[in-house]
Design a protein around this motif. Structure first.
Motif, short mmCIF file in Angstrom:
data_model
loop_
_atom_site.label_atom_id
_atom_site.label_comp_id
_atom_site.label_asym_id
_atom_site.label_seq_id
_atom_site.Cartn_x
_atom_site.Cartn_y
_atom_site.Cartn_z
N ARG A 216 0.83 -1.22 0.00
CA ARG A 216 0.00 0.00 0.00
C ARG A 216 0.85 1.25 0.00
O ARG A 216 0.42 2.30 -0.42
CB ARG A 216 -0.90 0.01 1.24
CG ARG A 216 -2.05 -0.94 1.15
CD ARG A 216 -2.82 -0.91 2.44
NE ARG A 216 -2.12 -1.63 3.49
CZ ARG A 216 -2.44 -1.55 4.77
NH1 ARG A 216 -3.40 -0.75 5.16
NH2 ARG A 216 -1.78 -2.24 5.67
N THR A 217 2.07 1.15 0.56
CA THR A 217 2.88 2.33 0.82
C THR A 217 3.90 2.60 -0.28
O THR A 217 4.24 3.75 -0.52
CB THR A 217 3.64 2.13 2.15
OG1 THR A 217 2.74 1.58 3.08
CG2 THR A 217 4.17 3.43 2.66
N SER A 218 4.37 1.53 -0.91
CA SER A 218 5.55 1.67 -1.77
C SER A 218 5.18 1.86 -3.23
O SER A 218 4.15 1.39 -3.69
CB SER A 218 6.43 0.44 -1.64
OG SER A 218 6.63 0.14 -0.29
N ASP A 219 6.09 2.55 -3.97
CA ASP A 219 5.95 2.65 -5.41
C ASP A 219 6.59 1.45 -6.07
O ASP A 219 6.30 1.09 -7.19
CB ASP A 219 6.67 3.90 -5.92
CG ASP A 219 6.20 5.14 -5.21
OD1 ASP A 219 4.97 5.30 -5.11
OD2 ASP A 219 7.04 5.92 -4.75
N HIS A 220 7.51 0.86 -5.31
CA HIS A 220 8.37 -0.15 -5.90
C HIS A 220 8.69 -1.16 -4.80
O HIS A 220 8.88 -0.78 -3.67
CB HIS A 220 9.65 0.57 -6.36
CG HIS A 220 10.55 -0.28 -7.18
ND1 HIS A 220 10.49 -0.30 -8.53
CD2 HIS A 220 11.56 -1.12 -6.84
CE1 HIS A 220 11.41 -1.12 -9.00
NE2 HIS A 220 12.08 -1.64 -7.99
N ILE A 221 8.71 -2.42 -5.17
CA ILE A 221 8.98 -3.47 -4.17
C ILE A 221 10.18 -4.30 -4.61
O ILE A 221 10.28 -4.69 -5.77
CB ILE A 221 7.77 -4.42 -4.00
CG1 ILE A 221 6.55 -3.66 -3.49
CG2 ILE A 221 8.13 -5.59 -3.10
CD1 ILE A 221 6.36 -3.67 -2.01
N VAL A 222 11.08 -4.51 -3.68
CA VAL A 222 12.22 -5.40 -3.93
C VAL A 222 12.11 -6.53 -2.93
O VAL A 222 11.97 -6.28 -1.74
CB VAL A 222 13.56 -4.65 -3.72
CG1 VAL A 222 14.72 -5.61 -3.84
CG2 VAL A 222 13.70 -3.50 -4.71
N VAL A 223 12.12 -7.76 -3.42
CA VAL A 223 12.07 -8.91 -2.52
C VAL A 223 13.42 -9.61 -2.55
O VAL A 223 13.92 -9.93 -3.63
CB VAL A 223 10.96 -9.90 -2.94
CG1 VAL A 223 10.88 -11.05 -1.94
CG2 VAL A 223 9.62 -9.20 -3.04
N ILE A 224 14.04 -9.76 -1.38
CA ILE A 224 15.29 -10.52 -1.35
C ILE A 224 15.12 -11.72 -0.43
O ILE A 224 14.34 -11.69 0.53
CB ILE A 224 16.52 -9.68 -0.93
CG1 ILE A 224 16.35 -9.10 0.47
CG2 ILE A 224 16.80 -8.60 -1.93
CD1 ILE A 224 17.62 -8.43 0.98
N ASP A 225 15.85 -12.76 -0.75
CA ASP A 225 15.82 -13.97 0.08
C ASP A 225 17.19 -14.62 -0.01
O ASP A 225 17.74 -14.77 -1.10
CB ASP A 225 14.74 -14.92 -0.42
CG ASP A 225 14.65 -16.16 0.47
OD1 ASP A 225 14.67 -15.98 1.70
OD2 ASP A 225 14.59 -17.27 -0.07
N GLY A 226 17.73 -14.98 1.13
CA GLY A 226 19.04 -15.60 1.18
C GLY A 226 20.09 -14.74 0.50
O GLY A 226 21.03 -15.25 -0.10
N GLY A 227 19.92 -13.40 0.58
CA GLY A 227 20.91 -12.49 0.02
C GLY A 227 20.81 -12.34 -1.50
O GLY A 227 21.63 -11.67 -2.11
N ARG A 228 19.81 -12.96 -2.10
CA ARG A 228 19.65 -12.84 -3.56
C ARG A 228 18.38 -12.10 -3.89
O ARG A 228 17.41 -12.13 -3.15
CB ARG A 228 19.62 -14.22 -4.20
CG ARG A 228 20.99 -14.84 -4.37
CD ARG A 228 20.92 -16.01 -5.34
NE ARG A 228 19.91 -16.99 -4.91
CZ ARG A 228 20.17 -17.99 -4.06
NH1 ARG A 228 21.38 -18.13 -3.59
NH2 ARG A 228 19.22 -18.82 -3.72
N LEU A 229 18.39 -11.44 -5.04
CA LEU A 229 17.21 -10.71 -5.48
C LEU A 229 16.19 -11.69 -6.02
O LEU A 229 16.47 -12.50 -6.90
CB LEU A 229 17.61 -9.72 -6.58
CG LEU A 229 16.52 -8.77 -7.01
CD1 LEU A 229 16.23 -7.78 -5.90
CD2 LEU A 229 16.94 -8.04 -8.26
N LEU A 230 14.97 -11.62 -5.46
CA LEU A 230 13.93 -12.52 -5.90
C LEU A 230 13.03 -11.82 -6.91
O LEU A 230 12.67 -12.36 -7.94
CB LEU A 230 13.11 -12.95 -4.68
CG LEU A 230 12.63 -14.37 -4.62
CD1 LEU A 230 13.77 -15.33 -4.83
CD2 LEU A 230 11.97 -14.62 -3.27
#
Lengths: 323, 296
Positions: A215-229
């Motif tokens: 709801r808040t962000s213009d852009h979402i970055v998802v990372i897992d285990g130090g890698r970009l998902l």
């Protein structure tokens, strides 16, 4: 994989296209790899950094602030190299830690003035900006009382104020909604939105809950285990993840209201799946689905108990992303 | 709590304002932290309760100076009953107590309430933080000793004791106070920065400042009975208090509190100087190392 936001930069015009940029960023500790070849490009606006605990969010913030060297790769913040120009970065960036960081025996005003001076503000400016900033985050008369007596919500506001007092160009907020009740969470998210829209300051906000950042962000970055998902605009994210939970009453003509609605929706080409607790889950491909559901319910003469957006948990995103 | 005034109401309508003024950088931040910590060392800018002990101890610290002046004036002495150089050491128990309170106040609270990351996410580096705190505690201890000295000096001049004598004694007293302040600040900060618990810090600092002193004094007494007056001088190197005592008697013309008033020989005096400088440098290195790891 890199996506930059195209949302209205508005007040941040003049800021370069890239606020945070990392290339093959890797951080290895003796026993764990916290970041593993992370490459991303974040533009102005509010960016949500989502990941489970231990995904590398805090490590990334440390490197961005120039406080820890990367093992490999580079990170640039506001055009400065984090390895070589940490001081220049920290002059223009505000940081709100996840944990408690407020001494209980001083007032919010004294504390934020002190932190303003630590950021290089002259004494008069530090006092003026403290008064302004505390008012913007919603602390009024209580700012003269010792912080030991503050509620969690008030403490989070002071933590946010100390990150904003020197008028940074970017703030890094580490789990700002942690420990807040639902109302306090909404207030904080609204405030974070305003930091960009009203103050013109770019925001990187971390959370382990995807739903609240949507709801808040213009852009979402998802990372897992130090890698970009994933790294994409919120709009495309919502399309992929949003669904609608619908609950209806039963009536004499339709003893099982949920089943009747499901059939009616199928007739209109909208697929609904039953969920526990007399709920129907409808995938919201586009805005028209809301109208379709409303019309179907009205036609059947059922009472609409609720119709709400279902928040996906981060775990579901991982399941989707990892076949 | 003050009721909102008309002025407040006006300010409420202004939107977000950018800050276009100057940013003074790490040097200014370091100086601000120094002033803030020095004030905190005396409880200024904190609650009324935290002012009681520092000022109470300070009053006790000044008391002998006032008595000295009174005695000198009343009885018409031709010199002060206590040497300026040895004043801080003569008041060692009170001074140690003050240091044990002030050092944790300056560093343990930042650790306990986890305020450190807020400092290091700003232009200031861990080394800047350490220097500001080190300088602040040194200055606090120096003032703690130097103000009573100044009272005694002013009183001495009023009592018309020899001006040249008094001035040279006073200046040497200030030098002794400065050296004492820097060494004790270093030792106390190294101890205090190891624990976020203020109580532990207080106890540990008192232990570090007094236990070696008693041990050294006891061994010195034995050495004195065995007739090893040379050993007495060298033994003084092993506690902060006797280190200062030997230093002031070797270089500042004071009388040592060692058994038989035996100051260190000239050779040992150089040793005292080297150990003092080495101790301060070591404390600084240990502190910077401590805080380099205290990041976020």
């Amino acid at each position: 994989m890199s996506v930059s936001t195209s949302t209205g930069a508005g007040l941040t015009s003049g800021v370069g296209a890239s606020v945070i940029n990392t290339t093959a960023l890797t951080k290895r500790y003796p026993r764990v790899t916290a970041l593993d070849g992370l490459t991303m490009d974040i533009g102005p606006g509010v960016t949500g950094l989502v990941g489970a605990n231990g995904a590398g969010k805090s490590t990334l913030i440390k490197i961005l602030l120039g406080l820890a060297p990367a093992t490999e790769g580079t990170a640039r913040v506001l055009g400065h190299d984090s390895a070589a120009e940490g001081t220049a970065i920290r002059e223009q960036v505000g940081y709100m830690p996840e944990h408690d960081c407020l001494p209980p025996d001083v007032s919010a005003t004294e504390f934020v003035v002190h932190m303003g001076r630590m950021s290089g503000l002259p004494p008069t400016a530090a006092r003026e900006r403290t008064a302004d900033t505390l008012r913007h985050v919603g602390l009024y008369e209580e700012r003269y009382r010792p912080m030991g007596g503050y509620s969690t919500g008030m403490k989070q506001r002071v933590k946010l104020a100390q990150a904003l007092v020197h008028d940074p160009r970017l703030v890094l907020l580490d789990e700002p909604t942690n420990g807040l009740d639902p109302a306090g969470r909404d207030d904080m998210l609204g405030l974070i939105r305003r930091i960009h829209t009203d103050f013109g300051i770019s925001v990187l906000v971390t959370s382990h809950l995807l739903g609240e950042l949507e709801r808040t962000s213009d852009h979402i970055v998802v990372i897992d285990g130090g890698r970009l998902l994933r790294s994409q605009t919120t709009a495309s994210f919502t399309e992929a993840t949003a669904s609608l939970a619908v609950e209806v009453t039963d009536s004499d003509t339709h003893p099982d209201g949920a089943a009747a609605l499901r059939a009616a929706l199928a007739g209109r080409g909208v697929e609904a799946t039953p969920a526990p607790g007399q709920l129907l889950v409808v995938e919201t491909a586009d805005e028209a689905v809301y109208d379709t559901v409303r019309d179907a319910v009205a036609e059947l003469g059922l009472g609409l108990v609720r119709m709400e957006q279902r928040r996906h948990r981060i775990a579901e995103v991982f399941q989707e992303a990892q076949p | 709590m003050t009721p909102p005034t008309a002025q407040d109401a006006r300010i409420h309508n202004i939107g977000y304002r950018r800050y276009e003024g100057e940013r003074l950088g790490a040097g200014y931040a370091r100086l601000s932290l120094f002033v803030h910590s020095l004030r905190g060392g005396f409880g200024l800018g904190r609650s009324a309760r935290s002012k009681v002990l520092p000022f109470g101890l300070f009053a006790i610290m000044c008391f002998p100076a006032v008595v000295m002046v009174a005695v000198a004036v009343m009885t018409g002495l031709d010199e002060m009953p206590i040497e300026y150089q040895g004043y801080g050491l003569a008041m060692q128990p009170i001074l140690s107590l003050y240091i044990a309170l002030a050092a944790p106040q300056m560093v343990s609270l930042d650790l306990r309430f986890r305020t450190i990351p807020l400092y290091f996410s700003r232009p200031m580096s861990p080394a800047d933080y350490v220097r500001a705190k080190f300088a602040a505690l040194s200055a606090a201890i120096f003032l703690f000793v130097a103000i009573p000295l100044t009272i005694a000096y002013a009183g001495g001049l009023l009592a018309e004791l020899g001006f040249a004598d008094q001035t040279s004694g006073y200046l040497r007293g200030l030098v002794a106070a400065a050296v004492l302040a820097v060494t004790h600040a270093g030792v106390a900060l190294v101890v205090a920065s190891r624990t976020p618990r203020r109580g532990f810090g207080v106890a540990a600092i008192i232990a570090v400042l007094t236990v070696p002193y008693f041990a050294v004094t006891a061994v010195q007494a034995i050495a004195n009975e065995q007739g090893g007056s040379d050993a007495i001088g060298w033994l003084g190197l092993f506690s902060p208090t006797t280190l200062m005592d030997g230093l002031q008697s070797a270089f500042l013309g004071g009388t040592s509190g060692f058994p038989g008033e035996a100051g260190p020989s000239t050779g040992a005096g150089v040793g005292y100087l080297l150990v003092t400088v080495g101790l301060v440098a070591l404390c600084h290195v240990l502190l910077v190392r401590r805080y380099r790891k205290a990041g976020l």
